[in-house]
Design a protein around this motif. Structure first.
Motif, PDB file in Angstrom:
ATOM      1  N   LEU A   1      14.712  36.593   6.283  1.00  0.00           N
ATOM      2  CA  LEU A   1      14.107  35.738   7.971  1.00  0.00           C
ATOM      3  C   LEU A   1      15.206  35.153   8.768  1.00  0.00           C
ATOM      4  N   GLU A   2      16.356  35.529   7.909  1.00  0.00           N
ATOM      5  CA  GLU A   2      17.955  34.799   8.670  1.00  0.00           C
ATOM      6  C   GLU A   2      18.178  35.769   9.569  1.00  0.00           C
ATOM      7  N   GLU A   3      17.887  36.964   9.385  1.00  0.00           N
ATOM      8  CA  GLU A   3      17.888  37.973  10.808  1.00  0.00           C
ATOM      9  C   GLU A   3      16.807  37.902  11.268  1.00  0.00           C
ATOM     10  N   PHE A   4      15.644  38.136  10.993  1.00  0.00           N
ATOM     11  CA  PHE A   4      15.027  38.087  12.260  1.00  0.00           C
ATOM     12  C   PHE A   4      15.133  36.833  13.276  1.00  0.00           C
ATOM     13  N   ARG A   5      15.485  35.504  12.734  1.00  0.00           N
ATOM     14  CA  ARG A   5      15.711  34.623  13.058  1.00  0.00           C
ATOM     15  C   ARG A   5      17.510  35.020  14.192  1.00  0.00           C
ATOM     16  N   ILE A   6      18.299  35.386  13.929  1.00  0.00           N
ATOM     17  CA  ILE A   6      18.770  36.014  15.426  1.00  0.00           C
ATOM     18  C   ILE A   6      17.861  36.503  16.115  1.00  0.00           C
ATOM     19  N   VAL A   7      17.632  37.819  15.507  1.00  0.00           N
ATOM     20  CA  VAL A   7      16.612  39.219  16.382  1.00  0.00           C
ATOM     21  C   VAL A   7      15.706  38.449  17.350  1.00  0.00           C
ATOM     22  N   LYS A   8      14.885  37.176  17.323  1.00  0.00           N
ATOM     23  CA  LYS A   8      13.950  36.405  17.970  1.00  0.00           C
ATOM     24  C   LYS A   8      15.109  35.111  19.095  1.00  0.00           C
ATOM     25  N   ARG A   9      15.724  34.945  18.383  1.00  0.00           N
ATOM     26  CA  ARG A   9      16.827  34.101  19.479  1.00  0.00           C
ATOM     27  C   ARG A   9      17.377  34.163  20.724  1.00  0.00           C
ATOM     28  N   ASP A  10      17.635  35.881  20.026  1.00  0.00           N
ATOM     29  CA  ASP A  10      17.770  36.750  21.873  1.00  0.00           C
ATOM     30  C   ASP A  10      16.536  37.588  22.363  1.00  0.00           C
ATOM     31  N   ILE A  11      15.256  37.620  21.889  1.00  0.00           N
ATOM     32  CA  ILE A  11      14.451  37.311  23.065  1.00  0.00           C
ATOM     33  C   ILE A  11      13.825  36.501  23.612  1.00  0.00           C
ATOM     34  N   ILE A  12      14.492  35.276  22.833  1.00  0.00           N
ATOM     35  CA  ILE A  12      13.494  33.879  23.269  1.00  0.00           C
ATOM     36  C   ILE A  12      14.383  33.449  24.671  1.00  0.00           C
ATOM     37  N   ALA A  13      15.853  33.738  24.546  1.00  0.00           N
ATOM     38  CA  ALA A  13      16.412  33.719  25.604  1.00  0.00           C
ATOM     39  C   ALA A  13      16.686  34.084  26.678  1.00  0.00           C
ATOM     40  N   ASP A  14      16.260  35.236  26.678  1.00  0.00           N
ATOM     41  CA  ASP A  14      15.892  36.344  27.648  1.00  0.00           C
ATOM     42  C   ASP A  14      14.889  35.935  28.636  1.00  0.00           C
ATOM     43  N   ALA A  15      13.882  35.891  27.389  1.00  0.00           N
ATOM     44  CA  ALA A  15      12.160  34.754  28.301  1.00  0.00           C
ATOM     45  C   ALA A  15      12.903  34.134  28.706  1.00  0.00           C
ATOM     46  N   LYS A  16      13.129  33.140  28.688  1.00  0.00           N
ATOM     47  CA  LYS A  16      13.514  31.480  29.513  1.00  0.00           C
ATOM     48  C   LYS A  16      14.722  31.893  30.987  1.00  0.00           C
ATOM     49  N   ALA A  17      15.035  32.712  30.459  1.00  0.00           N
ATOM     50  CA  ALA A  17      15.800  33.243  31.562  1.00  0.00           C
ATOM     51  C   ALA A  17      15.610  34.100  32.764  1.00  0.00           C
ATOM     52  N   GLY A  18      14.307  34.774  32.792  1.00  0.00           N
ATOM     53  CA  GLY A  18      13.387  35.670  33.160  1.00  0.00           C
ATOM     54  C   GLY A  18      12.161  34.346  33.985  1.00  0.00           C
ATOM     55  N   HIS A  19      12.360  33.350  33.893  1.00  0.00           N
ATOM     56  CA  HIS A  19      11.282  32.476  33.954  1.00  0.00           C
ATOM     57  C   HIS A  19      10.555  33.547  34.643  1.00  0.00           C
ATOM     58  N   ALA A  20       9.059  34.398  33.928  1.00  0.00           N
ATOM     59  CA  ALA A  20       8.584  35.333  34.326  1.00  0.00           C
ATOM     60  C   ALA A  20       7.386  35.493  33.214  1.00  0.00           C
ATOM     61  N   PRO A  21       6.219  35.727  33.315  1.00  0.00           N
ATOM     62  CA  PRO A  21       5.021  36.432  31.979  1.00  0.00           C
ATOM     63  C   PRO A  21       5.700  37.702  31.455  1.00  0.00           C
ATOM     64  N   LYS A  22       6.208  38.548  32.623  1.00  0.00           N
ATOM     65  CA  LYS A  22       6.370  39.888  31.959  1.00  0.00           C
ATOM     66  C   LYS A  22       7.633  39.402  30.841  1.00  0.00           C
ATOM     67  N   GLN A  23       8.591  39.090  31.296  1.00  0.00           N
ATOM     68  CA  GLN A  23       9.350  38.890  29.958  1.00  0.00           C
ATOM     69  C   GLN A  23       9.278  37.948  28.490  1.00  0.00           C
ATOM     70  N   ARG A  24       8.030  37.676  28.772  1.00  0.00           N
ATOM     71  CA  ARG A  24       7.422  37.480  27.232  1.00  0.00           C
ATOM     72  C   ARG A  24       6.698  38.173  26.742  1.00  0.00           C
ATOM     73  N   ARG A  25       6.761  39.770  27.034  1.00  0.00           N
ATOM     74  CA  ARG A  25       6.112  40.762  27.044  1.00  0.00           C
ATOM     75  C   ARG A  25       6.640  41.966  26.313  1.00  0.00           C
ATOM     76  N   ILE A  26       7.150  42.099  24.532  1.00  0.00           N
ATOM     77  CA  ILE A  26       7.834  42.693  24.237  1.00  0.00           C
ATOM     78  C   ILE A  26       7.763  43.818  23.553  1.00  0.00           C
ATOM     79  N   LEU A  27       7.919  44.792  24.050  1.00  0.00           N
ATOM     80  CA  LEU A  27       7.329  46.736  23.169  1.00  0.00           C
ATOM     81  C   LEU A  27       8.748  46.411  22.185  1.00  0.00           C
ATOM     82  N   VAL A  28       8.069  47.153  20.548  1.00  0.00           N
ATOM     83  CA  VAL A  28       8.688  47.716  18.934  1.00  0.00           C
ATOM     84  C   VAL A  28       8.311  48.435  19.509  1.00  0.00           C
ATOM     85  N   CYS A  29       9.379  49.787  19.600  1.00  0.00           N
ATOM     86  CA  CYS A  29       8.816  51.318  19.098  1.00  0.00           C
ATOM     87  C   CYS A  29      10.064  52.037  18.278  1.00  0.00           C
ATOM     88  N   SER A  30      10.344  52.861  18.657  1.00  0.00           N
ATOM     89  CA  SER A  30      11.494  53.988  16.960  1.00  0.00           C
ATOM     90  C   SER A  30      11.691  55.943  18.538  1.00  0.00           C
TER      91      SER A  30
END
Length: 327
Positions: A114-143
Protein backbone atom coordinates in the motif's frame (compact mmCIF):
# COMPACT_ATOMS: atom_id res chain seq x y z
CA UNK A 1 23.78 90.45 -58.52
CA UNK A 2 24.09 92.36 -55.29
CA UNK A 3 23.03 96.00 -55.49
CA UNK A 4 26.21 98.12 -55.10
CA UNK A 5 24.89 101.65 -55.69
CA UNK A 6 23.48 102.18 -52.25
CA UNK A 7 26.54 101.10 -50.32
CA UNK A 8 27.91 103.97 -48.24
CA UNK A 9 31.63 103.69 -48.80
CA UNK A 10 32.45 106.92 -46.94
CA UNK A 11 30.82 106.02 -43.65
CA UNK A 12 32.71 105.12 -40.58
CA UNK A 13 31.51 101.52 -40.73
CA UNK A 14 30.13 99.73 -43.80
CA UNK A 15 26.77 98.04 -43.37
CA UNK A 16 26.76 94.28 -43.20
CA UNK A 17 25.10 92.10 -45.80
CA UNK A 18 22.17 91.31 -43.44
CA UNK A 19 21.65 94.99 -42.63
CA UNK A 20 21.59 95.89 -46.33
CA UNK A 21 19.11 93.09 -47.04
CA UNK A 22 16.88 94.34 -44.22
CA UNK A 23 17.00 97.86 -45.63
CA UNK A 24 16.31 96.69 -49.18
CA UNK A 25 13.50 94.12 -48.57
CA UNK A 26 11.88 95.62 -45.47
CA UNK A 27 12.22 92.68 -43.07
CA UNK A 28 11.11 94.88 -40.17
CA UNK A 29 7.52 94.53 -41.33
CA UNK A 30 7.62 90.75 -40.77
CA UNK A 31 8.10 90.97 -37.01
CA UNK A 32 5.35 90.19 -34.46
CA UNK A 33 2.54 92.73 -34.22
CA UNK A 34 1.74 94.52 -31.01
CA UNK A 35 -1.23 93.19 -29.08
CA UNK A 36 -4.03 95.81 -28.99
CA UNK A 37 -4.83 97.09 -25.55
CA UNK A 38 -8.63 97.23 -26.00
CA UNK A 39 -9.31 93.49 -26.32
CA UNK A 40 -12.19 92.12 -24.12
CA UNK A 41 -11.10 90.20 -21.05
CA UNK A 42 -11.88 86.40 -21.16
CA UNK A 43 -14.37 85.07 -18.64
CA UNK A 44 -12.77 83.08 -15.83
CA UNK A 45 -13.97 79.47 -15.44
CA UNK A 46 -14.61 78.09 -12.00
CA UNK A 47 -12.74 74.85 -11.47
CA UNK A 48 -14.84 71.73 -10.94
CA UNK A 49 -14.14 69.10 -8.33
CA UNK A 50 -11.63 66.45 -9.34
CA UNK A 51 -13.12 63.42 -11.08
CA UNK A 52 -16.37 65.24 -12.18
CA UNK A 53 -17.44 66.55 -15.58
CA UNK A 54 -18.87 70.06 -16.07
CA UNK A 55 -22.40 70.47 -17.37
CA UNK A 56 -21.21 71.99 -20.66
CA UNK A 57 -18.82 69.12 -21.25
CA UNK A 58 -21.51 66.59 -20.39
CA UNK A 59 -23.95 68.28 -22.79
CA UNK A 60 -21.47 68.28 -25.64
CA UNK A 61 -20.63 64.61 -24.99
CA UNK A 62 -24.27 63.51 -25.05
CA UNK A 63 -25.13 61.70 -28.30
CA UNK A 64 -27.60 63.30 -30.69
CA UNK A 65 -30.56 61.52 -32.20
CA UNK A 66 -28.55 60.85 -35.35
CA UNK A 67 -25.76 59.11 -33.46
CA UNK A 68 -25.91 55.41 -32.73
CA UNK A 69 -25.24 54.27 -29.17
CA UNK A 70 -23.26 51.01 -28.83
CA UNK A 71 -24.30 49.13 -25.72
CA UNK A 72 -21.58 47.01 -24.05
CA UNK A 73 -22.07 43.25 -24.36
CA UNK A 74 -22.95 41.49 -21.13
CA UNK A 75 -20.28 39.28 -19.63
CA UNK A 76 -20.84 35.63 -20.49
CA UNK A 77 -20.36 32.87 -17.96
CA UNK A 78 -18.49 29.70 -19.02
CA UNK A 79 -20.84 26.89 -19.95
CA UNK A 80 -20.78 24.25 -17.22
CA UNK A 81 -21.80 20.78 -18.29
CA UNK A 82 -23.87 18.81 -15.81
CA UNK A 83 -22.02 16.10 -13.94
CA UNK A 84 -22.45 12.58 -15.28
CA UNK A 85 -23.19 10.20 -12.40
CA UNK A 86 -21.86 6.65 -12.51
CA UNK A 87 -25.05 4.69 -12.02
CA UNK A 88 -24.44 1.03 -12.84
CA UNK A 89 -25.49 -1.98 -10.71
CA UNK A 90 -23.92 -2.64 -7.31
CA UNK A 91 -21.35 -5.42 -6.81
CA UNK A 92 -19.55 -6.40 -3.63
CA UNK A 93 -15.86 -7.31 -3.71
CA UNK A 94 -14.72 -10.48 -1.96
CA UNK A 95 -11.91 -9.43 0.39
CA UNK A 96 -10.51 -12.95 0.60
CA UNK A 97 -10.23 -12.96 -3.17
CA UNK A 98 -8.26 -9.72 -3.01
CA UNK A 99 -5.83 -11.31 -0.56
CA UNK A 100 -5.45 -14.41 -2.72
CA UNK A 101 -4.64 -12.21 -5.72
CA UNK A 102 -2.08 -10.25 -3.70
CA UNK A 103 -4.07 -7.03 -4.01
CA UNK A 104 -4.57 -4.21 -1.54
CA UNK A 105 -7.40 -4.81 0.94
CA UNK A 106 -8.76 -1.42 2.13
CA UNK A 107 -9.68 -2.60 5.64
CA UNK A 108 -6.40 -4.43 6.35
CA UNK A 109 -3.47 -2.83 8.20
CA UNK A 110 -1.08 -0.70 6.20
CA UNK A 111 1.36 -2.83 4.24
CA UNK A 112 4.50 -2.16 2.25
CA UNK A 113 2.48 -2.74 -0.93
CA UNK A 114 0.00 0.00 0.00
CA UNK A 115 2.80 2.43 0.84
CA UNK A 116 4.44 1.83 -2.54
CA UNK A 117 1.23 2.55 -4.42
CA UNK A 118 0.64 5.61 -2.26
CA UNK A 119 3.83 7.03 -3.71
CA UNK A 120 2.69 6.19 -7.25
CA UNK A 121 -0.73 7.80 -6.77
CA UNK A 122 0.77 10.99 -5.27
CA UNK A 123 2.73 11.56 -8.46
CA UNK A 124 -0.36 10.94 -10.58
CA UNK A 125 -2.55 13.26 -8.49
CA UNK A 126 0.06 16.03 -8.63
CA UNK A 127 0.27 15.88 -12.43
CA UNK A 128 -3.53 15.74 -12.74
CA UNK A 129 -3.94 18.88 -10.64
CA UNK A 130 -1.18 20.69 -12.50
CA UNK A 131 -2.84 19.96 -15.85
CA UNK A 132 -6.28 21.36 -14.91
CA UNK A 133 -7.96 19.28 -17.66
CA UNK A 134 -10.18 16.17 -17.60
CA UNK A 135 -7.70 14.40 -19.87
CA UNK A 136 -5.05 14.57 -17.12
CA UNK A 137 -7.32 12.45 -14.92
CA UNK A 138 -7.38 9.64 -17.46
CA UNK A 139 -4.50 7.23 -16.82
CA UNK A 140 -3.46 4.33 -19.03
CA UNK A 141 -1.65 1.36 -17.44
CA UNK A 142 0.23 -0.83 -19.88
CA UNK A 143 3.27 -3.09 -20.26
CA UNK A 144 5.47 -4.13 -23.20
CA UNK A 145 4.71 -7.85 -22.87
CA UNK A 146 2.28 -10.17 -21.15
CA UNK A 147 3.02 -11.26 -17.59
CA UNK A 148 4.75 -8.08 -16.42
CA UNK A 149 2.02 -7.12 -13.93
CA UNK A 150 0.00 -4.40 -15.66
CA UNK A 151 -3.43 -5.59 -14.41
CA UNK A 152 -2.01 -6.15 -10.94
CA UNK A 153 -0.63 -2.60 -10.85
CA UNK A 154 -3.73 -1.04 -12.42
CA UNK A 155 -6.03 -2.67 -9.86
CA UNK A 156 -3.85 -1.77 -6.87
CA UNK A 157 -3.48 1.79 -8.13
CA UNK A 158 -7.26 2.11 -8.44
CA UNK A 159 -7.85 0.79 -4.91
CA UNK A 160 -5.16 3.05 -3.43
CA UNK A 161 -6.47 6.08 -5.30
CA UNK A 162 -10.06 5.41 -4.21
CA UNK A 163 -8.94 5.82 -0.59
CA UNK A 164 -8.48 9.56 -1.20
CA UNK A 165 -11.15 11.79 0.32
CA UNK A 166 -13.85 13.01 -2.07
CA UNK A 167 -12.41 11.06 -5.02
CA UNK A 168 -14.09 8.67 -7.45
CA UNK A 169 -12.06 6.10 -9.37
CA UNK A 170 -13.36 4.24 -12.42
CA UNK A 171 -11.27 1.19 -13.27
CA UNK A 172 -11.85 0.31 -16.94
CA UNK A 173 -10.98 -3.14 -18.27
CA UNK A 174 -9.72 -2.06 -21.70
CA UNK A 175 -7.84 -5.33 -22.28
CA UNK A 176 -10.47 -6.44 -24.76
CA UNK A 177 -8.37 -9.42 -25.86
CA UNK A 178 -7.85 -11.03 -22.46
CA UNK A 179 -9.99 -9.10 -19.92
CA UNK A 180 -8.97 -9.95 -16.37
CA UNK A 181 -9.97 -7.03 -14.09
CA UNK A 182 -13.45 -8.46 -13.47
CA UNK A 183 -12.02 -11.91 -12.79
CA UNK A 184 -9.52 -10.61 -10.24
CA UNK A 185 -12.25 -8.70 -8.42
CA UNK A 186 -14.83 -11.49 -8.67
CA UNK A 187 -17.24 -9.45 -10.81
CA UNK A 188 -19.54 -11.12 -13.30
CA UNK A 189 -20.95 -8.67 -15.88
CA UNK A 190 -21.89 -9.14 -19.52
CA UNK A 191 -21.85 -5.57 -20.83
CA UNK A 192 -19.16 -2.95 -20.61
CA UNK A 193 -16.84 -0.63 -22.55
CA UNK A 194 -17.07 -2.29 -25.98
CA UNK A 195 -20.87 -2.34 -25.84
CA UNK A 196 -20.93 1.43 -25.26
CA UNK A 197 -18.51 1.96 -28.15
CA UNK A 198 -20.53 -0.22 -30.53
CA UNK A 199 -23.93 1.26 -29.68
CA UNK A 200 -24.22 5.08 -29.43
CA UNK A 201 -27.57 4.73 -27.65
CA UNK A 202 -25.86 3.12 -24.63
CA UNK A 203 -24.78 5.55 -21.92
CA UNK A 204 -21.43 4.29 -20.57
CA UNK A 205 -22.05 5.59 -17.05
CA UNK A 206 -24.94 3.11 -16.69
CA UNK A 207 -22.50 0.23 -17.20
CA UNK A 208 -20.06 1.41 -14.50
CA UNK A 209 -20.50 -0.93 -11.55
CA UNK A 210 -20.47 0.56 -8.06
CA UNK A 211 -18.49 -1.55 -5.57
CA UNK A 212 -18.51 -1.73 -1.79
CA UNK A 213 -15.00 -0.26 -1.79
CA UNK A 214 -15.70 3.40 -1.12
CA UNK A 215 -15.12 5.49 -4.23
CA UNK A 216 -14.31 2.57 -6.55
CA UNK A 217 -16.28 1.81 -9.74
CA UNK A 218 -15.51 -0.81 -12.39
CA UNK A 219 -16.33 -0.75 -16.10
CA UNK A 220 -15.89 -4.28 -17.54
CA UNK A 221 -14.61 -4.93 -21.05
CA UNK A 222 -18.01 -6.09 -22.27
CA UNK A 223 -18.77 -7.92 -25.50
CA UNK A 224 -15.62 -8.30 -27.58
CA UNK A 225 -15.27 -9.14 -31.25
CA UNK A 226 -13.01 -9.01 -34.29
CA UNK A 227 -13.46 -5.25 -34.84
CA UNK A 228 -12.52 -4.05 -31.36
CA UNK A 229 -9.42 -2.21 -32.60
CA UNK A 230 -11.49 -0.27 -35.13
CA UNK A 231 -14.03 0.67 -32.46
CA UNK A 232 -11.30 1.98 -30.19
CA UNK A 233 -9.91 4.04 -33.07
CA UNK A 234 -13.30 5.60 -33.87
CA UNK A 235 -14.59 9.03 -32.85
CA UNK A 236 -17.05 7.31 -30.52
CA UNK A 237 -14.18 6.49 -28.13
CA UNK A 238 -13.51 10.15 -27.41
CA UNK A 239 -17.24 10.77 -26.87
CA UNK A 240 -17.44 7.94 -24.32
CA UNK A 241 -14.30 8.99 -22.44
CA UNK A 242 -15.33 12.63 -22.33
CA UNK A 243 -18.70 11.62 -20.94
CA UNK A 244 -17.12 9.51 -18.20
CA UNK A 245 -15.20 12.55 -16.92
CA UNK A 246 -17.81 15.24 -17.69
CA UNK A 247 -18.56 17.57 -14.82
CA UNK A 248 -16.63 15.40 -12.35
CA UNK A 249 -13.33 17.14 -11.45
CA UNK A 250 -12.60 14.59 -8.71
CA UNK A 251 -13.04 11.50 -10.88
CA UNK A 252 -10.07 9.50 -12.14
CA UNK A 253 -10.35 6.90 -14.91
CA UNK A 254 -7.74 4.13 -15.02
CA UNK A 255 -7.45 1.92 -18.10
CA UNK A 256 -5.96 -1.57 -18.02
CA UNK A 257 -4.96 -2.20 -21.64
CA UNK A 258 -3.40 -5.12 -23.56
CA UNK A 259 0.42 -5.23 -23.77
CA UNK A 260 1.68 -2.52 -26.11
CA UNK A 261 3.79 -4.91 -28.20
CA UNK A 262 1.06 -7.53 -28.47
CA UNK A 263 -2.01 -5.54 -29.60
CA UNK A 264 -2.97 -2.07 -30.84
CA UNK A 265 -5.57 -0.88 -28.22
CA UNK A 266 -2.89 0.60 -25.95
CA UNK A 267 -1.53 2.78 -28.76
CA UNK A 268 -5.07 3.81 -29.76
CA UNK A 269 -6.00 4.87 -26.22
CA UNK A 270 -2.70 6.70 -25.62
CA UNK A 271 -3.99 9.74 -27.50
CA UNK A 272 -7.06 9.98 -25.23
CA UNK A 273 -5.27 10.00 -21.86
CA UNK A 274 -3.11 12.56 -20.10
CA UNK A 275 -0.87 10.11 -18.25
CA UNK A 276 0.44 6.62 -18.99
CA UNK A 277 2.12 4.18 -16.61
CA UNK A 278 4.39 1.68 -18.35
CA UNK A 279 4.88 -1.38 -16.13
CA UNK A 280 8.09 -3.34 -16.65
CA UNK A 281 9.22 -6.39 -14.72
CA UNK A 282 12.61 -6.24 -13.02
CA UNK A 283 15.28 -8.47 -14.59
CA UNK A 284 12.90 -9.60 -17.35
CA UNK A 285 11.83 -6.69 -19.57
CA UNK A 286 14.53 -5.88 -22.13
CA UNK A 287 15.67 -2.37 -22.93
CA UNK A 288 14.65 -2.85 -26.57
CA UNK A 289 11.11 -3.86 -25.57
CA UNK A 290 10.89 -0.87 -23.25
CA UNK A 291 11.96 1.52 -26.01
CA UNK A 292 9.53 0.01 -28.53
CA UNK A 293 6.64 0.31 -26.06
CA UNK A 294 7.60 3.90 -25.32
CA UNK A 295 7.41 4.75 -29.01
CA UNK A 296 3.98 3.15 -29.36
CA UNK A 297 2.66 5.19 -26.43
CA UNK A 298 4.26 8.45 -27.57
CA UNK A 299 0.83 10.01 -28.23
CA UNK A 300 0.51 10.40 -24.46
CA UNK A 301 2.43 13.51 -23.30
CA UNK A 302 3.24 12.16 -19.82
CA UNK A 303 4.76 8.67 -19.69
CA UNK A 304 5.81 7.19 -16.34
CA UNK A 305 7.84 4.04 -15.68
CA UNK A 306 6.85 1.60 -12.93
CA UNK A 307 9.38 -1.11 -12.08
CA UNK A 308 7.52 -4.15 -10.83
CA UNK A 309 8.68 -7.20 -8.80
CA UNK A 310 11.94 -5.67 -7.58
CA UNK A 311 13.88 -7.52 -4.90
CA UNK A 312 16.72 -5.07 -4.42
CA UNK A 313 16.72 -2.09 -2.10
CA UNK A 314 19.81 0.16 -1.98
CA UNK A 315 19.23 0.95 1.72
CA UNK A 316 18.38 -2.62 2.66
CA UNK A 317 14.95 -1.50 3.88
CA UNK A 318 11.50 -2.03 2.46
CA UNK A 319 8.18 -0.28 3.08
CA UNK A 320 6.42 -1.87 6.04
CA UNK A 321 9.54 -2.34 8.17
CA UNK A 322 8.74 0.71 10.31
CA UNK A 323 5.50 -0.72 11.73
CA UNK A 324 6.89 -4.23 12.10
CA UNK A 325 9.96 -3.28 14.13
CA UNK A 326 8.34 -0.45 16.10
CA UNK A 327 11.37 1.78 15.62
Amino acid sequence: MTEQSKIDRKGAKPASLLERADKTFGLDGLGPKKVPGNLPQPKRRHPTSEGTVSQAAATSAAPTSKQSVVEPLPATEPVAHPAVTLSGPFHSIDRDRLRDEGLIVPEDPVTGLLEEFRIVKRDIIADAKAGHAPKQRRILVCSPHQGEGKTYCATNLAIALAAERDVEVLLVDADVIRPSVSRRLGIDAERGLMDALADPSIEPERLALKTDIEGLFVLPAGSTGSHDAELLASARTLEVLDRLTQGAPNRYVIFDTPPALAASPAAELASHVGQAVLVVRADETSRAALEDARQLLSACPNLKLLLNATRFSPSGRRFGDYGETGV
